[in-house]
Write a protein that holds these residues in place. Sequence first.
Motif, PDB file in Angstrom:
ATOM      1  N   GLY A  54      25.275  40.603  51.276  1.00  0.00           N
ATOM      2  CA  GLY A  54      24.889  39.273  50.807  1.00  0.00           C
ATOM      3  C   GLY A  54      24.280  39.270  49.414  1.00  0.00           C
ATOM      4  O   GLY A  54      24.286  38.249  48.731  1.00  0.00           O
ATOM      5  N   ARG A  55      23.762  40.412  48.979  1.00  0.00           N
ATOM      6  CA  ARG A  55      23.150  40.496  47.645  1.00  0.00           C
ATOM      7  C   ARG A  55      24.127  40.967  46.571  1.00  0.00           C
ATOM      8  O   ARG A  55      23.729  41.125  45.416  1.00  0.00           O
ATOM      9  CB  ARG A  55      21.938  41.428  47.690  1.00  0.00           C
ATOM     10  N   ARG A  56      25.371  41.196  46.917  1.00  0.00           N
ATOM     11  CA  ARG A  56      26.334  41.614  45.896  1.00  0.00           C
ATOM     12  C   ARG A  56      26.450  40.550  44.821  1.00  0.00           C
ATOM     13  O   ARG A  56      26.435  39.354  45.111  1.00  0.00           O
ATOM     14  CB  ARG A  56      27.711  41.865  46.509  1.00  0.00           C
ATOM     15  N   GLY A  57      26.588  41.015  43.577  1.00  0.00           N
ATOM     16  CA  GLY A  57      26.624  40.080  42.463  1.00  0.00           C
ATOM     17  C   GLY A  57      28.005  39.901  41.867  1.00  0.00           C
ATOM     18  O   GLY A  57      28.978  40.548  42.267  1.00  0.00           O
ATOM     19  N   LEU A  58      28.059  39.028  40.891  1.00  0.00           N
ATOM     20  CA  LEU A  58      29.285  38.784  40.135  1.00  0.00           C
ATOM     21  C   LEU A  58      29.466  39.885  39.097  1.00  0.00           C
ATOM     22  O   LEU A  58      28.485  40.472  38.635  1.00  0.00           O
ATOM     23  CB  LEU A  58      29.196  37.437  39.421  1.00  0.00           C
ATOM     24  N   PRO A  59      30.702  40.170  38.702  1.00  0.00           N
ATOM     25  CA  PRO A  59      30.907  41.161  37.652  1.00  0.00           C
ATOM     26  C   PRO A  59      30.323  40.680  36.323  1.00  0.00           C
ATOM     27  O   PRO A  59      30.277  39.482  36.051  1.00  0.00           O
ATOM     28  CB  PRO A  59      32.422  41.305  37.566  1.00  0.00           C
ATOM     29  N   ASP A  60      29.889  41.619  35.538  1.00  0.00           N
ATOM     30  CA  ASP A  60      29.324  41.334  34.222  1.00  0.00           C
ATOM     31  C   ASP A  60      30.446  41.007  33.231  1.00  0.00           C
ATOM     32  O   ASP A  60      31.436  41.736  33.144  1.00  0.00           O
ATOM     33  CB  ASP A  60      28.539  42.565  33.749  1.00  0.00           C
ATOM     34  N   ASP A  61      30.299  39.910  32.489  1.00  0.00           N
ATOM     35  CA  ASP A  61      31.341  39.487  31.551  1.00  0.00           C
ATOM     36  C   ASP A  61      31.647  40.552  30.506  1.00  0.00           C
ATOM     37  O   ASP A  61      32.810  40.763  30.144  1.00  0.00           O
ATOM     38  CB  ASP A  61      30.940  38.189  30.851  1.00  0.00           C
ATOM     39  N   PRO A 121      45.532  45.690  36.722  1.00  0.00           N
ATOM     40  CA  PRO A 121      44.687  45.734  37.903  1.00  0.00           C
ATOM     41  C   PRO A 121      44.961  44.549  38.833  1.00  0.00           C
ATOM     42  O   PRO A 121      45.229  43.439  38.375  1.00  0.00           O
ATOM     43  CB  PRO A 121      43.272  45.637  37.345  1.00  0.00           C
ATOM     44  N   ILE A 122      44.864  44.821  40.129  1.00  0.00           N
ATOM     45  CA  ILE A 122      44.956  43.782  41.155  1.00  0.00           C
ATOM     46  C   ILE A 122      43.756  43.949  42.068  1.00  0.00           C
ATOM     47  O   ILE A 122      43.439  45.060  42.487  1.00  0.00           O
ATOM     48  CB  ILE A 122      46.240  43.915  41.999  1.00  0.00           C
ATOM     49  N   ILE A 123      43.082  42.833  42.379  1.00  0.00           N
ATOM     50  CA  ILE A 123      42.036  42.864  43.392  1.00  0.00           C
ATOM     51  C   ILE A 123      42.425  41.937  44.527  1.00  0.00           C
ATOM     52  O   ILE A 123      43.132  40.948  44.331  1.00  0.00           O
ATOM     53  CB  ILE A 123      40.647  42.458  42.846  1.00  0.00           C
ATOM     54  N   ALA A 124      41.982  42.278  45.722  1.00  0.00           N
ATOM     55  CA  ALA A 124      42.157  41.432  46.894  1.00  0.00           C
ATOM     56  C   ALA A 124      40.767  40.961  47.325  1.00  0.00           C
ATOM     57  O   ALA A 124      39.816  41.751  47.305  1.00  0.00           O
ATOM     58  CB  ALA A 124      42.815  42.205  48.018  1.00  0.00           C
ATOM     59  N   THR A 125      40.666  39.686  47.673  1.00  0.00           N
ATOM     60  CA  THR A 125      39.380  39.160  48.122  1.00  0.00           C
ATOM     61  C   THR A 125      39.510  38.449  49.460  1.00  0.00           C
ATOM     62  O   THR A 125      40.565  37.911  49.803  1.00  0.00           O
ATOM     63  CB  THR A 125      38.764  38.165  47.108  1.00  0.00           C
ATOM     64  N   VAL A 126      38.406  38.479  50.197  1.00  0.00           N
ATOM     65  CA  VAL A 126      38.241  37.696  51.418  1.00  0.00           C
ATOM     66  C   VAL A 126      36.916  36.957  51.262  1.00  0.00           C
ATOM     67  O   VAL A 126      35.889  37.577  50.968  1.00  0.00           O
ATOM     68  CB  VAL A 126      38.226  38.584  52.679  1.00  0.00           C
ATOM     69  N   VAL A 131      37.673  43.188  48.443  1.00  0.00           N
ATOM     70  CA  VAL A 131      37.877  44.070  49.597  1.00  0.00           C
ATOM     71  C   VAL A 131      38.919  45.150  49.334  1.00  0.00           C
ATOM     72  O   VAL A 131      39.144  46.020  50.176  1.00  0.00           O
ATOM     73  CB  VAL A 131      38.264  43.272  50.870  1.00  0.00           C
ATOM     74  N   GLY A 132      39.578  45.119  48.175  1.00  0.00           N
ATOM     75  CA  GLY A 132      40.575  46.138  47.861  1.00  0.00           C
ATOM     76  C   GLY A 132      41.109  45.965  46.459  1.00  0.00           C
ATOM     77  O   GLY A 132      40.883  44.941  45.811  1.00  0.00           O
ATOM     78  N   GLY A 133      41.794  47.004  45.989  1.00  0.00           N
ATOM     79  CA  GLY A 133      42.369  46.944  44.652  1.00  0.00           C
ATOM     80  C   GLY A 133      43.509  47.921  44.488  1.00  0.00           C
ATOM     81  O   GLY A 133      43.683  48.844  45.290  1.00  0.00           O
ATOM     82  N   ALA A 164      32.267  46.663  44.683  1.00  0.00           N
ATOM     83  CA  ALA A 164      31.137  46.069  45.395  1.00  0.00           C
ATOM     84  C   ALA A 164      30.708  44.766  44.727  1.00  0.00           C
ATOM     85  O   ALA A 164      29.523  44.479  44.590  1.00  0.00           O
ATOM     86  CB  ALA A 164      29.976  47.051  45.450  1.00  0.00           C
ATOM     87  N   ALA A 165      31.695  43.967  44.320  1.00  0.00           N
ATOM     88  CA  ALA A 165      31.392  42.720  43.604  1.00  0.00           C
ATOM     89  C   ALA A 165      31.868  41.504  44.388  1.00  0.00           C
ATOM     90  O   ALA A 165      32.706  41.606  45.277  1.00  0.00           O
ATOM     91  CB  ALA A 165      32.054  42.729  42.223  1.00  0.00           C
ATOM     92  N   ARG A 166      31.328  40.376  44.008  1.00  0.00           N
ATOM     93  CA  ARG A 166      31.845  39.101  44.488  1.00  0.00           C
ATOM     94  C   ARG A 166      32.808  38.578  43.427  1.00  0.00           C
ATOM     95  O   ARG A 166      32.628  38.824  42.235  1.00  0.00           O
ATOM     96  CB  ARG A 166      30.704  38.102  44.663  1.00  0.00           C
TER      97      ARG A 166
END
Length: 199
Positions: A54-61, A121-126, A131-133, A164-166
């Motif tokens: 729940g504390r995971r953050g957004l990636p840094d620009d 790069p490809i990321i997968a999100t839920v 959750v994957g790349g 480990a990002a949102r």
Amino acid sequence: MRISEREATDRLNALTGLTRTPARRLLGTNIAGSPTRGPGGQRLYDMAAVDDLGRRGLPDDAWLAEWLRFGLLHVRLAPSVEWDVGWSAEETCDRLRGCRPTGIVRLIQLVGLVRDAGRLPIIATVSGFVVGGADLVDPVIEVDGADRGLALTTPGAWYSGLAAARWPSPRGGAPLRWHDPAGWRFAGVARGDMDHARC
């Protein structure tokens, strides 16, 4: 300390704003560890792992601009798609291989981007969590009339910064989205949608 699935989803709601169904879906990927079974077969999660999630953050620009100069593809996994963060990199690539743009214009864009970048790069999100790349190395999806899906390989060093990002995105919209580096401002949406996709 072990907590019930309901308590885990309530904690995620308090920390991230996720409602119960998206939180349950996220926990189902084993992103907070595999649950144990309690009395009556209820799923029990480690409270510290749920709180860390729940504390995971957004990636840094600035990090995005440095590591992802050509942008990235973002696959939002549908609720019907089974996913486990514990899969091997090869299994993750196999699962992502079927997600691709269906429009010829979008496919031509991908061909040009891969030609320029070498790999994308490809990321997968839920539920807005990575959750994957993987790395796209060849967007050609047909060989001699046979559909083989996207040619993917395990993700490069860039993935350690997003694992480990949102990565939130607006409700609805395309399941496959292109995030253009010219639009890095982490508002969750960037320019250049890949607005027609099949996953």
